[in-house]
Design an enzyme around this catalytic site. Structure first.
Site, PDB file in Angstrom:
ATOM      1  N   GLU A 117       7.117   5.185 -10.572  1.00 13.62           N
ATOM      2  CA  GLU A 117       6.960   3.734 -10.404  1.00 13.62           C
ATOM      3  C   GLU A 117       5.606   3.425  -9.803  1.00 13.62           C
ATOM      4  O   GLU A 117       5.045   4.254  -9.090  1.00 13.62           O
ATOM      5  CB  GLU A 117       8.023   3.212  -9.414  1.00 13.62           C
ATOM      6  CG  GLU A 117       9.419   3.570  -9.807  1.00 13.62           C
ATOM      7  CD  GLU A 117      10.432   3.165  -8.745  1.00 13.62           C
ATOM      8  OE1 GLU A 117      10.057   2.480  -7.767  1.00 13.62           O
ATOM      9  OE2 GLU A 117      11.602   3.543  -8.916  1.00 13.62           O
ATOM     10  N   LYS A 119       3.170   2.219  -7.080  1.00 20.01           N
ATOM     11  CA  LYS A 119       3.269   2.077  -5.631  1.00 20.01           C
ATOM     12  C   LYS A 119       2.520   0.797  -5.273  1.00 20.01           C
ATOM     13  O   LYS A 119       1.298   0.720  -5.399  1.00 20.01           O
ATOM     14  CB  LYS A 119       2.630   3.286  -4.955  1.00 20.01           C
ATOM     15  CG  LYS A 119       2.684   3.226  -3.452  1.00 20.01           C
ATOM     16  CD  LYS A 119       2.375   4.587  -2.864  1.00 20.01           C
ATOM     17  CE  LYS A 119       1.703   4.489  -1.505  1.00 20.01           C
ATOM     18  NZ  LYS A 119       2.330   3.572  -0.575  1.00 20.01           N
ATOM     19  N   ASP A 121       0.812  -2.126  -3.249  1.00 19.03           N
ATOM     20  CA  ASP A 121       0.075  -2.185  -1.991  1.00 19.03           C
ATOM     21  C   ASP A 121       0.379  -3.510  -1.296  1.00 19.03           C
ATOM     22  O   ASP A 121      -0.395  -4.447  -1.325  1.00 19.03           O
ATOM     23  CB  ASP A 121      -1.422  -2.064  -2.285  1.00 19.03           C
ATOM     24  CG  ASP A 121      -2.217  -1.819  -1.020  1.00 19.03           C
ATOM     25  OD1 ASP A 121      -1.603  -1.478   0.006  1.00 19.03           O
ATOM     26  OD2 ASP A 121      -3.449  -1.961  -1.059  1.00 19.03           O
ATOM     27  N   TYR A 229      12.496  -2.711  -5.315  1.00 20.52           N
ATOM     28  CA  TYR A 229      12.652  -1.398  -5.950  1.00 20.52           C
ATOM     29  C   TYR A 229      13.588  -0.478  -5.169  1.00 20.52           C
ATOM     30  O   TYR A 229      14.014   0.538  -5.682  1.00 20.52           O
ATOM     31  CB  TYR A 229      11.295  -0.686  -6.067  1.00 20.52           C
ATOM     32  CG  TYR A 229      10.551  -0.636  -4.744  1.00 20.52           C
ATOM     33  CD1 TYR A 229       9.493  -1.485  -4.506  1.00 20.52           C
ATOM     34  CD2 TYR A 229      10.937   0.233  -3.735  1.00 20.52           C
ATOM     35  CE1 TYR A 229       8.831  -1.474  -3.290  1.00 20.52           C
ATOM     36  CE2 TYR A 229      10.294   0.247  -2.516  1.00 20.52           C
ATOM     37  CZ  TYR A 229       9.240  -0.609  -2.302  1.00 20.52           C
ATOM     38  OH  TYR A 229       8.600  -0.605  -1.093  1.00 20.52           O
ATOM     39  N   LYS A 331      -1.217   9.033  -4.274  1.00 20.43           N
ATOM     40  CA  LYS A 331      -2.171   7.917  -4.246  1.00 20.43           C
ATOM     41  C   LYS A 331      -3.375   8.196  -5.124  1.00 20.43           C
ATOM     42  O   LYS A 331      -3.859   9.322  -5.191  1.00 20.43           O
ATOM     43  CB  LYS A 331      -2.619   7.658  -2.816  1.00 20.43           C
ATOM     44  CG  LYS A 331      -1.620   6.813  -2.044  1.00 20.43           C
ATOM     45  CD  LYS A 331      -2.191   6.452  -0.735  1.00 20.43           C
ATOM     46  CE  LYS A 331      -2.222   5.085  -0.309  1.00 20.43           C
ATOM     47  NZ  LYS A 331      -2.758   4.819   0.991  1.00 20.43           N
ATOM     48  N   CYS A 425     -30.182 -11.619  20.705  1.00 19.36           N
ATOM     49  CA  CYS A 425     -29.860 -12.364  19.492  1.00 19.36           C
ATOM     50  C   CYS A 425     -31.067 -12.291  18.554  1.00 19.36           C
ATOM     51  O   CYS A 425     -32.187 -12.570  18.984  1.00 19.36           O
ATOM     52  CB  CYS A 425     -29.544 -13.810  19.849  1.00 19.36           C
ATOM     53  SG  CYS A 425     -29.434 -14.865  18.400  1.00 19.36           S
ATOM     54  N   CYS A 428     -32.617 -16.160  18.376  1.00 23.03           N
ATOM     55  CA  CYS A 428     -33.243 -16.883  19.495  1.00 23.03           C
ATOM     56  C   CYS A 428     -33.661 -15.947  20.621  1.00 23.03           C
ATOM     57  O   CYS A 428     -34.173 -16.389  21.635  1.00 23.03           O
ATOM     58  CB  CYS A 428     -32.304 -17.952  20.028  1.00 23.03           C
ATOM     59  SG  CYS A 428     -30.871 -17.263  20.874  1.00 23.03           S
ATOM     60  N   CYS A 443     -24.213 -13.969  21.120  1.00 20.36           N
ATOM     61  CA  CYS A 443     -25.359 -14.691  21.644  1.00 20.36           C
ATOM     62  C   CYS A 443     -24.799 -15.826  22.496  1.00 20.36           C
ATOM     63  O   CYS A 443     -24.063 -16.663  21.992  1.00 20.36           O
ATOM     64  CB  CYS A 443     -26.189 -15.259  20.492  1.00 20.36           C
ATOM     65  SG  CYS A 443     -27.365 -16.490  21.073  1.00 20.36           S
ATOM     66  N   CYS A 448     -28.885 -21.842  20.508  1.00 14.35           N
ATOM     67  CA  CYS A 448     -29.380 -20.898  19.487  1.00 14.35           C
ATOM     68  C   CYS A 448     -29.393 -21.614  18.125  1.00 14.35           C
ATOM     69  O   CYS A 448     -28.364 -22.136  17.686  1.00 14.35           O
ATOM     70  CB  CYS A 448     -28.464 -19.683  19.420  1.00 14.35           C
ATOM     71  SG  CYS A 448     -28.804 -18.621  17.997  1.00 14.35           S
TER      72      CYS A 448
HETATM   73  S1  IVH Z   1      10.229   4.002  -2.414  1.00 10.54           S
HETATM   74  C1  IVH Z   1      12.096   6.290   1.278  1.00 10.54           C
HETATM   75  N1  IVH Z   1       8.871   2.780  -4.222  1.00 10.54           N
HETATM   76  O1  IVH Z   1       5.012   2.678  -0.082  1.00 10.54           O
HETATM   77  C2  IVH Z   1      11.015   5.380   1.043  1.00 10.54           C
HETATM   78  N2  IVH Z   1       8.061   2.710  -2.001  1.00 10.54           N
HETATM   79  O2  IVH Z   1       4.331   5.410   0.717  1.00 10.54           O
HETATM   80  C3  IVH Z   1      11.049   5.101  -0.375  1.00 10.54           C
HETATM   81  N3  IVH Z   1       6.033   1.365  -1.693  1.00 10.54           N
HETATM   82  O3  IVH Z   1       7.288   2.858   2.532  1.00 10.54           O
HETATM   83  C4  IVH Z   1      10.022   4.157  -0.720  1.00 10.54           C
HETATM   84  N4  IVH Z   1       5.843   0.755  -3.793  1.00 10.54           N
HETATM   85  O4  IVH Z   1       6.619   0.537   1.647  1.00 10.54           O
HETATM   86  C5  IVH Z   1       8.938   3.092  -2.916  1.00 10.54           C
HETATM   87  N5  IVH Z   1       7.819   1.678  -5.950  1.00 10.54           N
HETATM   88  C6  IVH Z   1       7.889   1.991  -4.666  1.00 10.54           C
HETATM   89  C7  IVH Z   1       6.928   1.549  -3.711  1.00 10.54           C
HETATM   90  C8  IVH Z   1       7.051   1.937  -2.389  1.00 10.54           C
HETATM   91  C9  IVH Z   1       5.324   0.655  -2.572  1.00 10.54           C
HETATM   92  C10 IVH Z   1       5.688   1.483  -0.273  1.00 10.54           C
HETATM   93  C11 IVH Z   1       6.869   1.472   0.628  1.00 10.54           C
HETATM   94  C12 IVH Z   1       6.925   2.860   1.206  1.00 10.54           C
HETATM   95  C13 IVH Z   1       5.538   3.365   1.023  1.00 10.54           C
HETATM   96  C14 IVH Z   1       5.586   4.848   0.726  1.00 10.54           C
END
Ligand code: IVH
Length: 681
Positions: A117, A119, A121, A229, A331, A425, A428, A443, A448
């Site tokens: 899935e 991840k 941010d 998720y 990552k 500064c 000035c 400053c 200024c």
């Molecule tokens: S599953 C047991 N799925 O990234 C924790 N986490 O690095 C399972 N996050 O703490 C997390 N997208 O806050 C999961 N598709 C995704 C995610 C996700 C972002 C975050 C989440 C987690 C952290 C893990």
């Protein structure tokens, strides 16, 4: 490394990682990139593993054995029914393969089904639905207990408060990530800058900062979004796999990620991760990696899989569950480019804050040409030892403002010298000062020219009294030509002064003077906001205008009176007192009056609830939250987000939680909808 050296390094790293945790999770203002943070944390974890006795002797209080705590003041705390764990990050494909190898060994099969899935941010939250109705939203907190942000989460666009259709568990914790789209991030940052406040570095920080605002109206004015998720408690169980869960979330009408990959075996995992990297930039939210999960819930719960709950001695599996071993976060390395620092310049802000900026040789990075990068403050420059002439790596990882992340010391010119942060500064030449415990040099000279320019600009801007035609360039021109020296001078500018500035500029000059004239009676809150009092933004300016109704009354307000203003704490009250006690500021007010400025106070709150502060909690029998708020405001009252001693009434409905408890503790009267309707007549 000797054990003694390890001891010192572990202690240093613990303190440093803990500081970055505080900046990231609590204040949403990180100073290092995620990548640098991950590396620091990994260094610490590796040392703790290598020197378990040393680490143990230093105590169990280490950032590697807890999740970054996001809990802040002003929110009620709620225990998660099932702990909210997190995952360690890896940037290395080999670790994905090890992850699979470990699971394959534990489960006795190579042929395992996974999901891959995006991840997201964003900011993690846990939503509780009881018999299909949203009752709570809680941040991760320390994993066991988080902040109750239900009111703010209810403002989220596209999040249903009722699940659509069966099966409806008695209670389910649904977990996901709150985010802001890039366009929305840019829109808010623009307003932020117009208000003279520091812009947020990236959408994630702004989403985190927004979720922790105490004013739900402000939260509602920013379009937060969510994707779901994850699963906490679910009674009774309704699905048995991650794929099934994803389908069920969609069937309930909840927002989910655009795409998940269902794969078998480790090669397919790696292929899916690569494919995700190709398509992720088209998603609504920022993604910083992939999360790989064992698909079957039975397999996830298999006793041989377990959790990482590392104690500080590196050996003991502590009772606390930190991260499950059935999932792995991979990552993507951030976009980085190498360039050179041509110069370091200092920007002086309205409050005198001196911000160092790296002037770079232009370099193309993640779609744009980067010429400047913030260096934050003197301590940051010293920590990284950034010098003029250095080759550096700049990074944009979802960040809009690029950051200098590392100096390539091996490429440093032989004659370079450490950067000496100016003690004066740059505009000035006044000796710079640094307040106790502050990182920022300022400053202190009220005259200024740069501070004056920025103050005038702010006063005239949309966030201030909003003078048409008086933007940045015009302010600079009027100052340069000596037509104005201070804010009040704006109101003395005459058409004939302006005529020499532009060829055949009669119409323009007439319009500008008319625009200025029209603002002599600007709303009081705009004038207060335009003065640029530290700690006072638009919301606080409105509260001050409502309470004091004139600059004269505000100028003589006492600390006790200021503390009675809703939302004001000691810090804000002290900042207001300090500002009005400065003689140059008092002179400024006098000059504004002499120049004919006469701000308009807000229409006096008449109505049945004049001046009364309400907090709404729970679900009311007939009124929605918005309807109740509208009624309060129409009757001259104010709806606030959190209960304090200043709250006059708590209007409570069904399932009212922590706010009701707080009202009872503080002795604030609690009323129901019927009584409320009687009050508003
Ligand atoms: S599953 C047991 N799925 O990234 C924790 N986490 O690095 C399972 N996050 O703490 C997390 N997208 O806050 C999961 N598709 C995704 C995610 C996700 C972002 C975050 C989440 C987690 C952290 C893990």
């Amino acid at each position: 490394m000797t054990p003694a050296e390890a001891q010192q390094r572990i202690a240093e790293l613990r303190a440093e990682v803990a500081r970055h945790d505080e900046l990231y999770y609590r204040r949403a203002k990180p100073e290092v990139t995620d990548f640098d943070y991950d590396q620091l944390k990994e260094q610490l974890a590796a040392l703790e593993r290598q020197f378990p006795d040393v680490a143990g002797a230093l105590g169990v209080d280490t950032p590697t054995a807890r999740v970054g705590d996001d809990r802040t003041e002003g929110f009620a705390r709620v225990k998660h029914r099932q702990a909210m764990t997190t995952l360690d990050n890896t940037y290395d494909e080999a670790e994905l393969r090890e992850f699979h190898a470990r699971l394959a060994k534990a489960l006795g099969s190579e042929d395992l089904a996974y999901t891959v899935e995006p991840k997201i941010d964003g900011v993690a939250v846990s939503l509780t639905y009881e018999r299909g109705v949203l009752t709570r939203a809680v941040t991760r907190g320390d994993g066991e207990e988080g902040d109750d942000v239900t009111v703010n989460v209810r403002t989220i666009h596209g999040l249903p408060t009722k699940l659509a259709g069966a099966p409806l568990p008695e209670v389910i914790e649904i977990r996901g990530e709150i985010f802001l789209r890039e366009e929305e991030f840019r829109r808010i940052n623009q307003l932020q800058e117009e208000a003279g406040e520091a812009p947020y570095a990236n959408p994630r920080n702004l989403a985190a900062g927004t979720l922790k605002q105490l004013d739900p109206k402000l939260v509602g004015s920013r379009r937060l979004e969510i994707v779901l998720y994850g699963l906490g408690v679910c009674e009774p169980a309704v699905v048995d796999s991650q794929t099934g869960y994803h389908t069920q979330l969609k069937a309930w009408g909840l927002p989910v990620v655009e795409r998940i990959w269902s794969v078998r075996g480790v090669d397919a995992i790696c292929a899916a991760v690569q494919e995700l990297d190709q398509v992720r930039r088209s998603f609504a939210y920022g993604t910083d990696g992939a999360v790989v999960k064992l698909d079957s819930f039975d397999q996830q719960r298999h006793p041989k899989i377990g959790f990482r709950g590392m104690g500080a001695d590196g050996k003991a599996e502590a009772a606390r569950k930190l991260s499950p071993r059935w999932a792995c976060a991979f990552k993507f390395a951030p976009d980085r480019a190498e360039t050179r620092v041509r110069d370091i310049t200092i920007q002086v802000g309205r409050t005198g804050a001196m911000t160092p900026v790296a002037e770079l040789e232009p370099v193309f990075l993640a779609g744009t040409t980067v010429k400047r990068a913030t260096l934050h403050n003197a301590d940051e420059i010293a920590r990284k030892d950034v010098r003029i002439g250095d080759a550096v790596l700049v990074e944009k990882a979802g960040e809009i403002i690029p950051a200098v992340v590392a100096v390539l010391v091996e490429k440093r010119p032989g004659d370079s010298v450490p950067y000496a942060f100016p003690r004066h500064c740059p505009v000035c030449a006044t000796v710079a000062v640094r307040g106790e415990g502050e990182v920022v040099w300022r400053c202190p000279n009220p005259h200024c020219p740069e501070k004056v320019r920025r103050r005038v600009e702010h006063f005239a801007s949309k966030a201030g009294v909003d003078i048409e035609g008086l933007g940045e360039e015009m302010v600079a021109l009027l100052l340069e030509k000596g037509l104005i020296k201070t804010i009040p001078d704006i109101f003395r500018v005459k058409v004939e002064d302006l005529l020499p500035l532009k060829k055949s500029g009669e119409v323009w000059a007439g319009n500008l003077v008319a625009g200025i004239d029209a603002r002599r009676t600007a709303d009081l809150w705009r004038v207060i906001n335009g003065l640029g009092i530290p700690q006072v933004g638009a919301a606080a300016a409105k509260d001050l205008a409502r309470t004091f109704r004139s600059l004269d009354a505000l100028a003589v307000a006492t600390e006790a009176e200021l503390l009675r203003v809703d939302g004001f704490g000691e810090k804000t009250a002290a900042a207001v007192l300090a500002w009005f006690s400065e003689s140059t500021n008092r002179q400024l007010l006098q000059d504004l009056r002499a120049a004919g400025m006469s701000p308009t106070p807000p229409i006096a709150a008449s109505g049945a609830l004049a001046g009364k502060i309400f907090v709404i909690t729970g679900t009311l029998p007939t009124l929605s939250r918005e309807e109740a708020t509208a009624k309060i405001e129409a009757a001259g009252g104010k709806a606030s987000g959190s209960v304090s001693k200043k709250t006059h009434y708590v209007l409570a409905g069904e399932e009212a939680g922590s706010k009701l408890e707080k009202a009872r503790t503080l002795g604030v009267p609690v009323i129901d909808e019927a009584e409320f309707l009687r009050m508003v007549g």
